[in-house]
Motif scaffolding. Structure first.
Motif, PDB file in Angstrom:
ATOM      1  N   ARG A  27       0.963  -1.343   0.201  1.00 12.78           N
ATOM      2  CA  ARG A  27       0.031   0.081  -0.002  1.00 12.78           C
ATOM      3  C   ARG A  27       0.824   1.283  -0.162  1.00 12.78           C
ATOM      4  O   ARG A  27       0.683   2.157  -0.830  1.00 12.78           O
ATOM      5  CB  ARG A  27      -0.966   0.150   1.132  1.00 12.78           C
ATOM      6  N   ALA A  28       1.841   1.192   0.824  1.00  9.87           N
ATOM      7  CA  ALA A  28       2.840   2.392   0.904  1.00  9.87           C
ATOM      8  C   ALA A  28       3.554   2.778  -0.496  1.00  9.87           C
ATOM      9  O   ALA A  28       3.314   4.029  -0.799  1.00  9.87           O
ATOM     10  CB  ALA A  28       3.858   2.175   2.012  1.00  9.87           C
ATOM     11  N   VAL A  75       7.171   6.896   1.200  1.00  8.55           N
ATOM     12  CA  VAL A  75       6.750   5.308   1.323  1.00  8.55           C
ATOM     13  C   VAL A  75       7.471   4.990   2.898  1.00  8.55           C
ATOM     14  O   VAL A  75       6.762   4.186   3.357  1.00  8.55           O
ATOM     15  CB  VAL A  75       7.718   4.447   0.478  1.00  8.55           C
ATOM     16  N   ALA A  76       8.475   5.592   3.476  1.00 10.45           N
ATOM     17  CA  ALA A  76       8.771   5.168   4.646  1.00 10.45           C
ATOM     18  C   ALA A  76       7.830   5.656   5.737  1.00 10.45           C
ATOM     19  O   ALA A  76       7.684   4.786   6.585  1.00 10.45           O
ATOM     20  CB  ALA A  76      10.329   5.834   4.935  1.00 10.45           C
ATOM     21  N   GLU A  77       7.521   6.880   5.651  1.00  8.93           N
ATOM     22  CA  GLU A  77       6.373   7.277   6.663  1.00  8.93           C
ATOM     23  C   GLU A  77       5.053   6.374   6.640  1.00  8.93           C
ATOM     24  O   GLU A  77       4.521   5.849   7.643  1.00  8.93           O
ATOM     25  CB  GLU A  77       5.945   8.805   6.211  1.00  8.93           C
ATOM     26  N   GLY A  82       9.549   2.312  10.533  1.00 13.11           N
ATOM     27  CA  GLY A  82      10.701   2.932  11.196  1.00 13.11           C
ATOM     28  C   GLY A  82      11.868   3.017   9.938  1.00 13.11           C
ATOM     29  O   GLY A  82      12.922   2.706  10.423  1.00 13.11           O
ATOM     30  N   VAL A  83      11.508   2.822   8.948  1.00 14.87           N
ATOM     31  CA  VAL A  83      12.468   2.464   7.748  1.00 14.87           C
ATOM     32  C   VAL A  83      13.235   3.861   7.417  1.00 14.87           C
ATOM     33  O   VAL A  83      12.796   5.034   7.449  1.00 14.87           O
ATOM     34  CB  VAL A  83      11.935   1.628   6.332  1.00 14.87           C
ATOM     35  N   ALA A  88      13.529   2.039   2.303  1.00 15.34           N
ATOM     36  CA  ALA A  88      12.346   2.446   1.292  1.00 15.34           C
ATOM     37  C   ALA A  88      12.385   2.183   0.118  1.00 15.34           C
ATOM     38  O   ALA A  88      11.817   1.507  -0.687  1.00 15.34           O
ATOM     39  CB  ALA A  88      11.921   3.782   1.781  1.00 15.34           C
ATOM     40  N   ASN A  89      13.541   2.422  -0.506  1.00 17.33           N
ATOM     41  CA  ASN A  89      14.103   2.081  -1.514  1.00 17.33           C
ATOM     42  C   ASN A  89      14.256   0.587  -2.003  1.00 17.33           C
ATOM     43  O   ASN A  89      13.659   0.346  -3.301  1.00 17.33           O
ATOM     44  CB  ASN A  89      15.640   2.642  -1.989  1.00 17.33           C
TER      45      ASN A  89
END
Length: 131
Positions: A27-28, A75-77, A82-83, A88-89
């Motif tokens: 989803r992110a 994406v991280a958020e 906590g990435v 995230a990449n």
């Protein structure tokens, strides 16, 4: 590929222990990608993937302008794990690789062509021609 298979592939590629984490990451990544690309391309990319997932691409405000670092930050958020940017990449690359297994290469090339060059790392794990 159906919904459970799709998420199962994401879960396997990212070595997640929980199905829900794979859903959250999917989803992110796809929500953020959907925000960055134009509506027509989002619809084309979404059409072959399971309907439970395609909405992440299509039910957003399309055509937003942001760079790849902002993409990774979003994406991280959204992933709430906590990435950092590198995680995230990697997660985004792996989700896109699962999407690539379901969609025609031409649809991915349209996305790739629409994005600025700084988004090229997103496509590192795909077997499609480079820009």
């Amino acid at each position: 590929m159906n919904y459970k298979e799709f998420i199962g592939h994401v879960q396997h590629r990212l070595e997640y222990g929980q199905f829900g984490h794979a859903v959250r990451t999917t989803r992110a990544v796809l929500t953020t990608l959907g925000e960055r690309i134009q509506e027509g391309e989002a619809t084309d990319l979404a059409s072959p993937i399971p309907m439970e997932i395609d909405r992440y691409l299509t039910e957003v405000e399309h055509g937003q302008r942001f760079d790849y670092q902002e993409f990774l930050d979003r994406v991280a958020e959204r992933d709430r794990g906590g990435v950092d940017g590198a995680d995230a990449n990697y997660r985004a690359q792996q989700v896109l690789a699962v999407v690539a297994a379901d969609v025609p290469a031409g649809n991915l090339e349209k996305i790739r062509d629409q994005l600025p060059d700084d988004f090229e790392p997103l496509f590192d794990h795909l077997e499609t021609p480079t820009k």
